[in-house]
Design a protein around this motif. Structure first.
Motif, short mmCIF file in Angstrom:
data_model
loop_
_atom_site.label_atom_id
_atom_site.label_comp_id
_atom_site.label_asym_id
_atom_site.label_seq_id
_atom_site.Cartn_x
_atom_site.Cartn_y
_atom_site.Cartn_z
N MET A 104 0.83 -1.07 -0.03
CA MET A 104 -0.05 0.05 0.02
C MET A 104 0.77 1.28 -0.13
O MET A 104 2.27 1.06 0.01
CB MET A 104 -0.81 -0.09 1.33
CG MET A 104 -1.91 -1.06 1.25
SD MET A 104 -3.13 -1.24 -0.01
CE MET A 104 -4.30 -0.20 0.75
N PRO A 105 0.32 2.54 0.11
CA PRO A 105 1.18 3.80 -0.33
C PRO A 105 2.32 3.70 0.93
O PRO A 105 3.22 4.07 0.58
CB PRO A 105 0.01 4.86 -0.09
CG PRO A 105 -1.25 4.24 -0.66
CD PRO A 105 -1.13 2.76 -0.19
N GLU A 401 -0.04 11.02 -3.20
CA GLU A 401 -0.49 9.64 -3.83
C GLU A 401 -1.57 9.13 -3.00
O GLU A 401 -1.57 8.75 -1.80
CB GLU A 401 0.59 8.66 -4.02
CG GLU A 401 0.30 7.63 -4.79
CD GLU A 401 1.65 6.66 -4.79
OE1 GLU A 401 1.16 5.26 -4.71
OE2 GLU A 401 2.62 6.90 -5.14
N THR A 403 -4.49 6.16 -2.95
CA THR A 403 -5.09 4.86 -3.24
C THR A 403 -6.37 4.55 -2.79
O THR A 403 -6.25 4.80 -1.42
CB THR A 403 -3.88 3.78 -2.78
OG1 THR A 403 -2.70 4.11 -3.27
CG2 THR A 403 -4.58 2.34 -3.46
N ASP A 405 -9.28 1.63 -2.57
CA ASP A 405 -9.91 0.46 -2.88
C ASP A 405 -11.67 0.57 -2.66
O ASP A 405 -12.03 0.91 -1.54
CB ASP A 405 -9.43 -0.67 -1.91
CG ASP A 405 -7.80 -1.10 -2.27
OD1 ASP A 405 -7.70 -1.28 -3.43
OD2 ASP A 405 -7.22 -1.10 -1.36
N GLU A 427 -3.49 4.79 -12.10
CA GLU A 427 -3.71 3.34 -12.30
C GLU A 427 -5.31 3.04 -11.82
O GLU A 427 -5.66 3.53 -10.90
CB GLU A 427 -2.70 2.74 -11.31
CG GLU A 427 -2.57 1.23 -11.73
CD GLU A 427 -1.58 0.70 -10.73
OE1 GLU A 427 -1.47 -0.55 -10.71
OE2 GLU A 427 -0.69 1.64 -9.93
N SER A 431 -8.60 -5.35 -7.71
CA SER A 431 -8.03 -5.92 -6.62
C SER A 431 -8.58 -7.19 -5.89
O SER A 431 -8.30 -7.30 -4.88
CB SER A 431 -7.81 -4.57 -5.72
OG SER A 431 -9.16 -4.32 -5.14
N ARG A 437 -8.84 -0.97 -7.59
CA ARG A 437 -7.88 -0.25 -6.78
C ARG A 437 -7.61 1.03 -7.87
O ARG A 437 -7.11 1.03 -9.02
CB ARG A 437 -6.55 -0.92 -6.50
CG ARG A 437 -5.45 0.05 -5.94
CD ARG A 437 -4.33 -0.74 -5.35
NE ARG A 437 -4.99 -1.33 -4.17
CZ ARG A 437 -4.24 -2.35 -3.43
NH1 ARG A 437 -3.10 -2.48 -3.87
NH2 ARG A 437 -4.67 -2.96 -2.25
N VAL A 439 -5.59 4.60 -8.05
CA VAL A 439 -4.32 5.52 -7.61
C VAL A 439 -4.36 6.65 -8.41
O VAL A 439 -4.57 6.94 -9.75
CB VAL A 439 -3.10 4.87 -7.97
CG1 VAL A 439 -1.79 5.54 -7.41
CG2 VAL A 439 -3.10 3.35 -7.30
N ASN A 465 -6.11 5.49 1.26
CA ASN A 465 -4.83 5.92 1.89
C ASN A 465 -4.07 6.84 1.21
O ASN A 465 -4.12 7.01 -0.12
CB ASN A 465 -4.02 4.47 1.81
CG ASN A 465 -4.73 3.51 2.67
OD1 ASN A 465 -4.34 3.43 4.19
ND2 ASN A 465 -5.16 2.43 2.02
N ARG A 466 -3.24 7.84 1.75
CA ARG A 466 -2.62 8.78 1.46
C ARG A 466 -1.13 8.86 1.73
O ARG A 466 -1.05 8.57 2.82
CB ARG A 466 -3.46 10.05 1.63
CG ARG A 466 -4.83 10.34 1.63
CD ARG A 466 -5.46 11.31 2.33
NE ARG A 466 -4.83 12.63 2.32
CZ ARG A 466 -5.54 13.43 3.11
NH1 ARG A 466 -6.47 13.61 3.43
NH2 ARG A 466 -4.73 14.75 3.10
#
Length: 607
Positions: A104-105, A401, A403, A405, A427, A431, A437, A439, A465-466
Motif C-alpha cells: 500500500m502507499p 498519492e 490509493t 480500494d 492507475e 484488486s 484499486r 491510484v 490511503n494517502r
C-alpha cells in the motif's frame, strides 16, 4: 552478549504491533502466567482507542544469547517523520505486508526510506489466514515495488516468510509448519548484521524524545562510538554544530522486554535511553565534550498542512477546561514541537494565535485531542495547505498519492469527484472480490474534507490511503463545501420546538437543551448561503387546547461532529471550538454586523 537492531515497518493495520506481541511472548520475555495487554506496545490511550501506532517505541527480546532491539514504528503517513528517524538507528528491517491487500502507499513510503539508507529488509507476508489471501500475487507485487524503488542486487535478493502474527506462526512456506514465530528470530540472527562500531569517544544521535514524571526529558538513540555511564559529562550539539547545552547523564536505561532497566554502562551499537539533559532534542548529537563534529542527521520531509491555534474567546470559554490562556497554549505547542521534528510551530497574526504545521490532518487532530484531554480550551481554523515557491517564483503546492480500494459499482462516482478536485488518475486495476484499486495524484487542498464524502458516495465500502508525493505547480481553484450553515442569533438554551421547526432548513448539529451563543453554528443549511436562526423560540401558549400532544415532537437525530469531521467541514471564516467536554462550530467573527463588514472588506480587497 551480541546485539541486533531491527525496525518493523509496514502500512497502517498490517499487523506490526501484533507481531511484536508474539515476539515478546514466544521469546520468553514474559512469564507463562503473566497477564499482558493485547497490543502491549500501544501504551498511549489514543493508540488503544484508534487501533493505530502513533509513537515509535523500542523493546528488546533475547534469542540464543543475542539481544534483539526491536523498534515498532507507526504505519500512518502522517507520522512518517517518526519512521525516517528510526531507520537510522537500526541495521535491518522487517517489512510486513498484508497477504490480501498487498503493498500500500505507506509500504512504498517506508520501504523507499529503508532502501535509501542501505537496509536489506526481510519480507513477512502476514495475515495468510485470511480467506481472500493471495500470497503469490502479493510477493510479485513486493518484488516489483523493490525494483521500482531502485533496490540494488543484494536488496532484491530478500528473504521471505509467510504466516499469521495473530495465530502466532511464521514459516518459509505458506503451508507451515504453524508452530511458532522462531523462524523470524533465526532469520534476523542470520541476515541482519551486528551494529557497526566506530572509533573514538562517546557519540549518540537522539532519535526519539519523551517526558518522564521523575526523570525529566529522556532521549533515545543508538550509540555510535565509545560508551556512556551515569554521571558522565556530555554536551548536546545541533545539526549546525552549535552547542545546545552541557550537562551530566543522570541515568542510562537499556531495554529489556517492555521494561527500561537502569544499567551501569552501555557500549557502541546498543540502543539506550538517557536522562539528565534539559533542552537537547531530537536530531541533536549527544557526545563527550571533546567531540568536535555532530553526527549528520537526515533532513525530514517538509510539513504540508497548517492549522491556526487560538485561545477560546467565545461566551462559553473557561467553563469546561482549566488551561485557557494563550501563554499556556503556546508553551504546550512549543513543547510538542521540541519532541516532534515533523511539526513546526510559528507565531500567528496576533498575540493570541499560533500556526502549527504538520504532515496531515490526522497528525494535527491527534495533537488537538491530546491537548483537549489535558484540560485545554482552544479554537482552531480550517487546515490550510503549506505552499512553496520555486526558483522562478511560481507557486507550488503539495500533491499526495491517493490509493482507494472500492467496489466496482462506485468507482465512477469516486473518479468523478476526485477529478473535480483536480486529481489525476495514475492507475486503475482489479484488486479481487469485485473491487477496484484506483491510484491518483491529488493536491492536498482537494483532499481536505473528502473522506466523509467518499464514505457517503460509496456507502462506507471504500478504503482511502494517502502519502505525500511531491510539491508540484499550483493546480488552480478547487471546489469547497457547497452548503451554507445555520447560525444562532442569540445566547441561551436550544428548544426542541424551535429545532423541529427548523428541520426543513437543513440537518441540525445540536440537541435540545444545548447551550448556544450568537455566532455559533447549529446546523447545515441546505442552500449555499448562511442563515441566522433562532433556536430558542418556544411554542406560543394559549388557553385553547390543541388536539395533538406537545410532547409528540419527534426530532431527527443531529449530526455528531467528531474532531476530524469538524476540521474537514468548516470554511475559512469558521472555527472549531474545542473543550475537554465539547466540540462546537462557530464563526470566526461572532457579531453579525462585524461579520458583514469583514465580508464587504474582503470583497472590496479581492476586486
Amino acid at each position: 552478549m551480541t546485539l541486533r537492531n531491527i525496525a518493523i515497518i509496514a502500512h497502517v493495520d498490517h499487523g506490526k504491533t501484533t507481531l511484536v506481541d508474539r515476539l515478546l511472548q514466544q521469546s520468553g520475555t514474559f512469564r507463562e502466567n503473566q497477564r499482558v495487554a493485547e497490543r502491549a506496545m500501544d501504551s498511549n490511550d489514543l493508540e488503544r482507542e484508534r487501533g493505530i501506532t502513533i509513537l515509535a517505541k523500542v523493546t528488546a527480546v533475547t534469542w540464543q544469547d543475542t539481544r534483539i532491539n526491536i523498534v515498532d514504528t507507526p504505519g500512518h503517513a502522517d507520522f512518517g517523520g517518526e519512521v525516517e528517524r528510526i531507520l537510522h538507528m537500526v541495521d535491518g528491517a522487517i517489512l510486513l505486508v498484508d497477504a490480501a491487500e498487498g503493498p500500500m502507499p505507506q509500504t512504498k513510503f517506508v520501504l523507499g526510506k529503508a532502501l535509501k539508507v542501505g537496509l536489506r529488509p526481510i519480507v513477512v507476508i502476514n495475515k495468510i489466514d485470511r480467506t481472500d489471501q493471495r500470497h503469490e500475487e502479493v510477493l510479485n507485487e513486493v518484488f516489483d515495488l523493490f525494483a521500482a524503488l531502485d533496490a540494488d542486487e543484494d536488496q532484491l535478493d530478500f528473504q521471505v516468510l509467510y504466516g499469521s502474527a495473530k495465530e502466532g506462526w511464521l514459516a518459509t512456506e505458506p503451508t507451515g509448519p504453524k508452530d511458532s514465530i522462531a523462524p523470524l528470530l533465526d532469520m534476523v540472527l542470520q541476515h541482519v548484521p551486528t551494529p557497526p562500531v566506530e572509533e573514538g569517544p562517546f557519540r549518540m544521535l537522539a532519535t526519539t524524545i519523551e517526558a518522564h514524571p521523575f526523570l525529566g526529558r529522556i532521549l533515545t538513540g543508538r550509540i555510535r562510538s565509545g560508551e556512556v555511564v551515569p554521571n558522565m559529562a556530555v554536551k548536546a550539539v545541533d545539526r549546525d554544530g552549535t552547542v545546545v547545552e552541557s550537562g551530566r547523564i543522570s541515568q542510562v536505561l537499556s531495554f529489556r522486554g517492555l521494561e527500561r532497566v537502569a544499567v551501569e554502562t552501555a557500549s557502541a551499537g546498543d540502543i539506550v535511553a538517557l536522562a539528565g539533559l534539559q533542552t537537547a532534542t531530537v536530531a541533536d548529537t549527544l557526545c563527550h565534550p571533546s567531540v568536535p563534529e555532530p553526527i549528520e542527521a537526515q533532513p525530514i520531509d517538509p510539513p504540508t498542512v497548517s492549522v491556526t491555534f487560538r485561545i477560546n474567546d467565545g461566551p462559553l470559554s473557561g467553563r469546561e477546561g482549566d488551561k485557557v490562556q494563550s501563554r499556556v497554549i503556546r508553551d504546550r505547542l512549543l513543547k510538542e514541537a521540541a519532541g516532534n521534528v515533523a511539526l513546526k510551530v510559528e507565531p500567528g497574526e496576533d498575540a493570541d494565535s499560533m500556526i502549527v504545521s504538520g504532515r496531515g490532518e490526522l497528525q494535527l487532530a491527534i495533537l488537538i485531542e491530546q491537548m483537549r484531554r489535558e484540560g485545554f480550551e482552544l479554537t482552531v481554523s480550517r487546515p490550510n495547505v503549506v505552499f512553496q515557491r520555486d526558483e522562478t517564483g511560481a507557486l507550488l503546492e503539495p500533491v499526495e498519492e491517493v490509493t482507494i480500494d472500492v467496489d466496482d459499482e462506485f468507482s465512477g462516482a469516486v473518479v468523478s469527484k476526485l477529478s473535480e478536485r483536480k486529481a489525476e488518475m495514475q492507475e486503475m486495476r482489479p484488486s479481487g472480490g469485485d473491487r477496484v484499486r484506483l491510484v491518483f495524484y491529488a493536491p492536498t487542498r482537494g483532499l481536505i474534507g473528502y473522506q466523509s464524502e467518499l464514505l457517503s458516495d460509496t456507502r462506507g465500502t471504500a478504503v482511502m490511503n494517502r502519502v505525500f508525493h511531491a510539491y508540484e505547480p499550483h493546480k488552480g481553484d478547487v471546489p469547497t463545501r457547497h452548503t451554507g450553515v445555520l447560525i444562532s442569533n442569540s445566547e441561551g438554551e436550544a428548544v426542541a420546538y424551535a429545532l423541529w421547526n427548523l428541520e426543513d432548513r437543513g440537518p441540525m448539529m445540536i440537541d435540545p437543551g444545548a447551550k448556544v451563543y450568537e455566532g455559533m453554528i447549529v446546523g447545515e443549511h441546505t442552500r449555499g448561503n448562511d442563515l441566522e436562526v433562532n433556536v430558542m423560540k418556544g411554542k406560543q401558549l394559549s388557553n385553547v387546547r390543541s388536539s395533538g400532544k406537545d410532547e409528540a415532537i419527534k426530532l431527527t437525530p443531529p449530526i455528531r461532529m467528531t474532531l476530524e469531521k469538524a476540521l474537514a467541514f468548516i470554511a475559512d471564516d469558521e472555527r472549531v471550538e474545542i473543550t475537554p467536554q465539547s466540540i462546537r462550530l462557530r464563526k470566526a467573527i461572532l457579531d453579525p454586523n462585524d461579520r458583514k463588514k469583514a465580508e464587504r472588506a474582503s470583497k472590496a480587497g479581492a476586486a
